[in-house]
Design a protein around this motif. Structure first.
Motif: not given
Length: 144
Positions: A19, A22-23, A26, A37, A116, A119, A126
């Motif tokens: 997480s 991802f933060t 973003y 975010y 994304v 990655c 996904y």
């Protein structure tokens, strides 16, 4: 048998760490647009259904008014949204997208998708991860 009491073997830590990654990802993409975010999450919810009340938005994002209210205030000051009180019940405040949010939607989504994709997460991977995480959330929610 693995030692489940080590940090690296804790599912909760791995989810927390992912997480956090991802933060960061973003945040890097959203910075040029001048949004954070959490503000992006507000926009996502409003792009799905414009005019949500603060209460509905809080429920949708699982955020309290103490977090949501200052965020909306900053977004309003930056021209992304506007607040509107209901004429029938002044306690209800709807959040409406401003033209800037509608105009920037495609560009923001394009940049997010590009990042994304970089990655190397395949679409099937996904979808599988999303499904598994939603199932896990459901199991945890039942316990609380």
């Amino acid at each position: 048998m693995k030692d489940f009491l080590t940090l690296d073997n804790q599912l909760c830590f791995t989810i927390y760490d992912v997480s956090s990654q991802f933060t960061k990802l973003y945040a890097k993409v959203l910075h040029p647009f001048g949004i954070t975010y959490p503000q992006y999450l507000v926009l996502l919810a409003l792009w799905e259904k414009d005019g949500l009340t603060v209460k509905e938005l809080g429920e949708r994002l699982d955020l309290g008014t103490g977090t949501l209210t200052p965020m909306i205030k900053r977004m309003e000051a930056n021209g992304w949204v506007k607040k509107e009180r209901a004429t029938t019940d002044e306690r209800k405040v709807s959040i409406l997208l401003q033209p800037k949010a509608l105009e920037q939607k495609a560009a923001i989504n394009h940049e997010i998708a590009k990042e994304v994709i970089s990655c190397n997460i395949e679409l099937t991977e996904y979808e599988q991860l999303l499904r598994q995480l939603k199932q896990l959330k459901g199991k945890l929610t039942k316990r609380l």
